[in-house]
Design a protein around this motif. Structure first.
Motif, PDB file in Angstrom:
ATOM      1  N   GLY A 170     -12.803  15.938 -65.168  1.00 12.03           N
ATOM      2  CA  GLY A 170     -12.599  14.485 -65.148  1.00 12.03           C
ATOM      3  C   GLY A 170     -11.212  14.038 -64.729  1.00 12.03           C
ATOM      4  N   GLU A 171     -10.307  14.960 -64.447  1.00 13.48           N
ATOM      5  CA  GLU A 171      -8.942  14.583 -64.033  1.00 13.48           C
ATOM      6  C   GLU A 171      -8.698  14.982 -62.598  1.00 13.48           C
ATOM      7  OE1 GLU A 171      -5.270  15.573 -66.410  1.00 13.48           O
ATOM      8  OE2 GLU A 171      -6.825  16.415 -67.727  1.00 13.48           O
ATOM      9  N   ARG A 172      -7.910  14.172 -61.863  1.00  9.80           N
ATOM     10  CA  ARG A 172      -7.542  14.537 -60.492  1.00  9.80           C
ATOM     11  C   ARG A 172      -6.332  15.465 -60.550  1.00  9.80           C
ATOM     12  NH1 ARG A 172     -10.937  14.356 -56.699  1.00  9.80           N
ATOM     13  NH2 ARG A 172      -9.857  13.252 -55.024  1.00  9.80           N
ATOM     14  N   LYS A 173      -6.490  16.662 -59.996  1.00  6.48           N
ATOM     15  CA  LYS A 173      -5.396  17.644 -59.988  1.00  6.48           C
ATOM     16  C   LYS A 173      -5.201  18.180 -58.580  1.00  6.48           C
ATOM     17  CE  LYS A 173      -5.465  19.057 -64.772  1.00  6.48           C
ATOM     18  NZ  LYS A 173      -5.505  20.157 -65.721  1.00  6.48           N
ATOM     19  N   SER A 208     -11.844  12.887 -48.531  1.00  9.59           N
ATOM     20  CA  SER A 208     -11.897  12.210 -49.840  1.00  9.59           C
ATOM     21  C   SER A 208     -10.953  12.858 -50.858  1.00  9.59           C
ATOM     22  CB  SER A 208     -13.330  12.206 -50.380  1.00  9.59           C
ATOM     23  OG  SER A 208     -13.765  13.545 -50.554  1.00  9.59           O
ATOM     24  N   SER A 209     -10.443  14.067 -50.549  1.00 14.11           N
ATOM     25  CA  SER A 209      -9.489  14.685 -51.486  1.00 14.11           C
ATOM     26  C   SER A 209      -8.103  14.044 -51.366  1.00 14.11           C
ATOM     27  CB  SER A 209      -9.390  16.197 -51.247  1.00 14.11           C
ATOM     28  OG  SER A 209      -8.742  16.462 -50.015  1.00 14.11           O
ATOM     29  N   ILE A 210      -7.860  13.346 -50.244  1.00 16.66           N
ATOM     30  CA  ILE A 210      -6.557  12.664 -50.056  1.00 16.66           C
ATOM     31  C   ILE A 210      -6.713  11.261 -50.628  1.00 16.66           C
ATOM     32  CG2 ILE A 210      -4.756  12.033 -48.397  1.00 16.66           C
ATOM     33  CD1 ILE A 210      -5.990  14.116 -46.451  1.00 16.66           C
ATOM     34  N   ASP A 211      -6.300  11.109 -51.895  1.00 18.01           N
ATOM     35  CA  ASP A 211      -6.564   9.857 -52.615  1.00 18.01           C
ATOM     36  C   ASP A 211      -5.788   8.669 -52.051  1.00 18.01           C
ATOM     37  OD1 ASP A 211      -8.252  11.287 -54.223  1.00 18.01           O
ATOM     38  OD2 ASP A 211      -6.843  11.522 -55.878  1.00 18.01           O
ATOM     39  N   ASP A 212      -4.580   8.927 -51.563  1.00 23.36           N
ATOM     40  CA  ASP A 212      -3.738   7.856 -51.032  1.00 23.36           C
ATOM     41  C   ASP A 212      -4.243   7.455 -49.636  1.00 23.36           C
ATOM     42  OD1 ASP A 212      -1.463   6.817 -49.350  1.00 23.36           O
ATOM     43  OD2 ASP A 212      -0.443   6.875 -51.285  1.00 23.36           O
ATOM     44  N   LYS A 213      -4.634   6.188 -49.497  1.00 24.50           N
ATOM     45  CA  LYS A 213      -5.261   5.735 -48.239  1.00 24.50           C
ATOM     46  C   LYS A 213      -4.310   5.849 -47.048  1.00 24.50           C
ATOM     47  CE  LYS A 213      -8.979   2.778 -49.840  1.00 24.50           C
ATOM     48  NZ  LYS A 213      -9.040   1.667 -50.768  1.00 24.50           N
ATOM     49  N   LYS A 214      -3.035   5.538 -47.280  1.00 20.06           N
ATOM     50  CA  LYS A 214      -2.049   5.608 -46.178  1.00 20.06           C
ATOM     51  C   LYS A 214      -1.905   7.039 -45.692  1.00 20.06           C
ATOM     52  CE  LYS A 214       1.301   1.871 -46.533  1.00 20.06           C
ATOM     53  NZ  LYS A 214       2.409   1.505 -47.418  1.00 20.06           N
ATOM     54  N   GLU A 215      -1.813   7.964 -46.655  1.00 11.55           N
ATOM     55  CA  GLU A 215      -1.690   9.381 -46.292  1.00 11.55           C
ATOM     56  C   GLU A 215      -2.928   9.847 -45.533  1.00 11.55           C
ATOM     57  OE1 GLU A 215       1.177  11.032 -49.920  1.00 11.55           O
ATOM     58  OE2 GLU A 215      -0.933  11.618 -49.887  1.00 11.55           O
ATOM     59  N   ILE A 268       2.809  15.403 -44.303  1.00 14.40           N
ATOM     60  CA  ILE A 268       2.797  15.688 -45.749  1.00 14.40           C
ATOM     61  C   ILE A 268       1.828  14.745 -46.452  1.00 14.40           C
ATOM     62  CG2 ILE A 268       4.255  15.665 -47.834  1.00 14.40           C
ATOM     63  CD1 ILE A 268       6.662  16.195 -45.875  1.00 14.40           C
ATOM     64  N   PHE A 269       1.065  15.290 -47.392  1.00 14.86           N
ATOM     65  CA  PHE A 269       0.138  14.467 -48.166  1.00 14.86           C
ATOM     66  C   PHE A 269      -0.165  15.195 -49.470  1.00 14.86           C
ATOM     67  CE2 PHE A 269      -2.084  17.206 -45.221  1.00 14.86           C
ATOM     68  CZ  PHE A 269      -3.144  17.739 -45.933  1.00 14.86           C
ATOM     69  N   THR A 270      -0.952  14.559 -50.318  1.00 12.79           N
ATOM     70  CA  THR A 270      -1.423  15.230 -51.534  1.00 12.79           C
ATOM     71  C   THR A 270      -2.940  15.262 -51.497  1.00 12.79           C
ATOM     72  OG1 THR A 270       0.482  14.381 -52.745  1.00 12.79           O
ATOM     73  CG2 THR A 270      -1.316  15.224 -54.062  1.00 12.79           C
ATOM     74  N   ALA A 271      -3.503  16.424 -51.803  1.00 12.23           N
ATOM     75  CA  ALA A 271      -4.969  16.564 -51.838  1.00 12.23           C
ATOM     76  C   ALA A 271      -5.360  16.955 -53.256  1.00 12.23           C
ATOM     77  CB  ALA A 271      -5.426  17.630 -50.848  1.00 12.23           C
ATOM     78  N   ASN A 272      -6.335  16.245 -53.809  1.00 10.68           N
ATOM     79  CA  ASN A 272      -6.729  16.480 -55.199  1.00 10.68           C
ATOM     80  C   ASN A 272      -8.189  16.891 -55.323  1.00 10.68           C
ATOM     81  OD1 ASN A 272      -4.220  15.715 -56.441  1.00 10.68           O
ATOM     82  ND2 ASN A 272      -4.690  13.609 -55.875  1.00 10.68           N
ATOM     83  N   GLN A 273      -8.479  17.493 -56.467  1.00 13.71           N
ATOM     84  CA  GLN A 273      -9.865  17.797 -56.828  1.00 13.71           C
ATOM     85  C   GLN A 273     -10.061  17.320 -58.261  1.00 13.71           C
ATOM     86  OE1 GLN A 273      -8.369  22.275 -57.359  1.00 13.71           O
ATOM     87  NE2 GLN A 273     -10.561  22.164 -57.381  1.00 13.71           N
ATOM     88  N   THR A 274     -11.297  17.110 -58.637  1.00 17.10           N
ATOM     89  CA  THR A 274     -11.563  16.662 -60.008  1.00 17.10           C
ATOM     90  C   THR A 274     -11.815  17.885 -60.883  1.00 17.10           C
ATOM     91  OG1 THR A 274     -12.454  14.600 -59.164  1.00 17.10           O
ATOM     92  CG2 THR A 274     -13.029  15.171 -61.435  1.00 17.10           C
ATOM     93  N   THR A 323     -17.268  17.414 -48.109  1.00 15.19           N
ATOM     94  CA  THR A 323     -17.208  16.818 -49.450  1.00 15.19           C
ATOM     95  C   THR A 323     -16.462  17.751 -50.413  1.00 15.19           C
ATOM     96  OG1 THR A 323     -19.222  17.937 -50.146  1.00 15.19           O
ATOM     97  CG2 THR A 323     -19.486  15.787 -49.084  1.00 15.19           C
ATOM     98  N   GLU A 324     -16.130  17.209 -51.566  1.00 14.62           N
ATOM     99  CA  GLU A 324     -15.467  18.043 -52.579  1.00 14.62           C
ATOM    100  C   GLU A 324     -16.394  19.173 -53.048  1.00 14.62           C
ATOM    101  OE1 GLU A 324     -13.300  17.621 -56.888  1.00 14.62           O
ATOM    102  OE2 GLU A 324     -13.093  15.949 -55.492  1.00 14.62           O
TER     103      GLU A 324
END
Length: 311
Positions: free
Chosen positions: A186-189, A210-217, A177-183, A236-237
């Motif tokens: 200007g906001e990470r969603k 790079s979409s997985i902002d949390d380094k541990k995840e 389980i992880f969270t993947a974000n996009q900009t 890349t994004e």
């Protein structure tokens, strides 16, 4: 146990358009200005037919079910979100975020597979979760490593953690389980589906780390992929925005492996990435510009893999 199949189920659209109900958290959808709805649908059908033809030309068995006019189902072209088919004869049915997407669930699809000689032994139905506003959109939300029994899930409004863990218990997968974000402005969603930023082949993984902002995840995901001997091909994004993560490896004639993607996805790959992928698999691409723009989904979303046993 196989990671890839030679049989794909696809739904030919009848009223394809941008789905306003999914656009609230699918940031890849666009309104095509000055294009009539019937033009959008006709273009989507052309892209669909050409794509099916390409798959069949390399020996992939494509079972096409035509959508009907019974309901307004603009996203019916993406069946992998509501249904999944497994080696043991299980079929998964999934709770959908958009109300009009719930109308896509259709017995005709299961009938078409049975008529083609596939055996359905058991239906695992999670759709009651919709009453609680809890969602898990099939192999859009969940990327499966069928051989190593691992399931990857980027949590989002369309991928609930508890329901994902329940799915993993039912189907015997280890949840990752992880969270993947996009900009977005200007906001990470949260990226709405895991299969937009990640594709698992037999011996490789295409993923936007790079979409997985949390380094541990991020480290955890990488560790699992490396542990299972996958070559990690990082994208890349900007490439994710061209649906480069939305690919699927399938088997064609003589068990040849093909990585299927859209033309936009292929064009956004670097020469080095193409070389690295071609060490593992052949590449097959098809133009899906209209479907990508209006639907916010691409080549992977259009294919529901069939792993069911045969009669």
């Amino acid at each position: 146990m196989q990671q890839t199949t030679d049989t794909i189920l696809m739904i030919r659209p009848i009223n394809f358009r941008m789905n306003e109900q999914t656009a609230v958290n699918n940031y890849y959808q666009k309104i095509l200005d000055n294009v009539l709805p019937q033009t959008v649908n006709a273009k989507a059908q052309q892209e669909f037919d050409a794509y099916v033809e390409k798959l069949r030309s390399v020996g992939v068995n494509v079972i096409v079910v035509k959508d009907t006019n019974e309901f307004d189902t603009p996203d019916s072209i993406f069946p992998n979100n509501w249904v999944s088919f497994h080696e043991n004869g299980d079929v998964g049915l999934y709770p959908m975020f958009a109300e009009n997407r719930r109308l896509e669930r259709n017995e005709d699809v299961l009938e078409a597979l049975e008529n083609a000689g596939f055996v359905i032994k058991n239906i695992v139905d999670y759709t009651d979760a919709e009453d609680e506003q809890v969602f898990l959109e099939g192999t859009g939300s969940v990327v499966l490593d069928r051989v190593n029994r691992k399931a990857y899930c980027a949590l989002s409004p369309r991928a609930d953690e508890d329901l994902f863990i329940e799915f993993c218990e039912d189907f015997e997968y280890l949840p990752i389980i992880f969270t993947a974000n996009q900009t977005v402005n200007g906001e990470r969603k949260a990226i709405y589906h895991t299969n937009v930023m990640m594709c698992l082949g037999e011996t490789f993984a295409v993923i936007c780390l790079s979409s997985i902002d949390d380094k541990k995840e991020r480290r955890n995901v990488m560790d699992h992929l490396k542990q299972d001997g996958k070559e990690i091909i990082d994208i890349t994004e900007a490439q994710v925005n061209n649906f480069t993560g939305n690919m699927l490896q399938v088997r064609g004639v003589n068990d040849e492996r093909y990585l299927v993607m859209s033309t936009a996805a292929y064009n956004s790959l670097t020469t080095d990435q193409v070389k690295r992928l071609e060490k593992h698999t052949k590449i097959l691409s098809s133009s899906l510009d209209t479907i990508e723009a209006c639907g916010g989904g691409s080549a992977r979303c259009m294919m529901a893999e069939v792993f069911l046993p045969k009669n």
